[in-house]
Design a protein around this motif. Structure first.
Motif, short mmCIF file in Angstrom:
data_model
loop_
_atom_site.label_atom_id
_atom_site.label_comp_id
_atom_site.label_asym_id
_atom_site.label_seq_id
_atom_site.Cartn_x
_atom_site.Cartn_y
_atom_site.Cartn_z
N THR A 150 5.15 13.36 -23.66
CA THR A 150 6.27 14.20 -23.24
C THR A 150 5.89 15.67 -23.14
O THR A 150 6.49 16.41 -22.35
N THR A 151 4.90 16.13 -23.90
CA THR A 151 4.56 17.55 -23.90
C THR A 151 3.15 17.84 -23.41
O THR A 151 2.75 19.00 -23.34
N ASP A 160 3.50 12.05 -29.60
CA ASP A 160 4.31 12.54 -28.49
C ASP A 160 4.15 14.04 -28.26
O ASP A 160 4.11 14.50 -27.12
N ASP A 161 4.04 14.83 -29.33
CA ASP A 161 3.99 16.27 -29.15
C ASP A 161 2.80 16.93 -29.83
O ASP A 161 2.75 18.15 -29.96
#
Length: 218
Positions: A5-6, A83-84
């Motif tokens: 996502t990032t 995810d990040d």
């Protein structure tokens, strides 16, 4: 390619990788080789790395395996792609006694496409007050003046000392946070003058303070 996502991570079989913003418009970090390699008072060769993708409890995992050498059996660097954030570490079985002197966090010649770097760490105002404030102790602009920054300071510090390097490129930020720093460790980063190429980026450990014993897993 690993899409999160990032960020987006493009990896190569020889252990190199490129880290992009999620939309792929900005190449933020280009690793010129295998990251997180230990440096000791004894020489060891790091050659013929082979990267493979898999999965773990935290998500996608890149394992960069290297042939056994004079100091380590089955050495490898692991990148856990959450995810990040990306957590990466080295593991290997020690084959002969040696002193761990530093970690090369990124290979020399890697690139960080940032306009400036901010160095945050906990700072004690005075020996009598012991107030800890999160302060910006250094703001270094890349480019013609280059960039040299570290976590060492002449002021009194708690240990381990929390610390962040925040790489800024317009609206994008890349935060590099060495975790679990010990009292005898300090992080050092230097960029070549007029470029975004790393001259060195490592964690330094006091000489002859951390000894590796045969049979233990680092």
């Amino acid at each position: 390619m690993i899409q999160k996502t990032t960020y987006r991570l493009d990896w190569k079989e020889d252990g190199r990788f490129d880290l992009y913003t999620a939309d792929g418009t900005l190449l933020f970090l280009r690793s010129a080789g295998v990251p997180m390699q230990p440096v000791t008072n004894r020489a060891a060769g790091w050659t013929a790395a082979k990267a493979t993708a898999g999965s773990g409890s935290g998500g996608d995992v890149i394992t960069i395996a290297m042939p056994s050498n004079a100091l380590f059996e089955n050495p490898r660097t692991i990148l856990e792609c959450h995810d990040d954030f990306i957590a990466f570490y080295f593991t290997g079985t020690v084959t002969q006694r040696a002193s761990l002197d530093k970690w090369n966090l990124l290979a020399r010649g890697s690139e960080i496409q940032a306009l400036e770097v901010l160095n945050y760490r906990s700072h004690i105002n005075s020996p009598s007050m012991y107030e800890v404030n999160q302060t910006v102790l250094a703001r270094r602009r890349l480019g013609s003046r280059g960039c040299t920054v570290n976590t060492e300071d002449s002021d009194m510090m708690f240990a381990p000392h929390p610390m962040l390097f925040v790489m800024q490129n317009l609206e994008h930020n890349l935060v590099i946070a060495p975790m679990q720093l010990l009292q005898a460790e300090s992080a050092h980063m230097a960029m070549q003058t007029g470029q975004t190429v790393l001259r060195h980026y490592h964690l330094r450990i006091g000489n002859n303070l951390f000894w590796l014993e045969p049979g233990e897993t680092l």
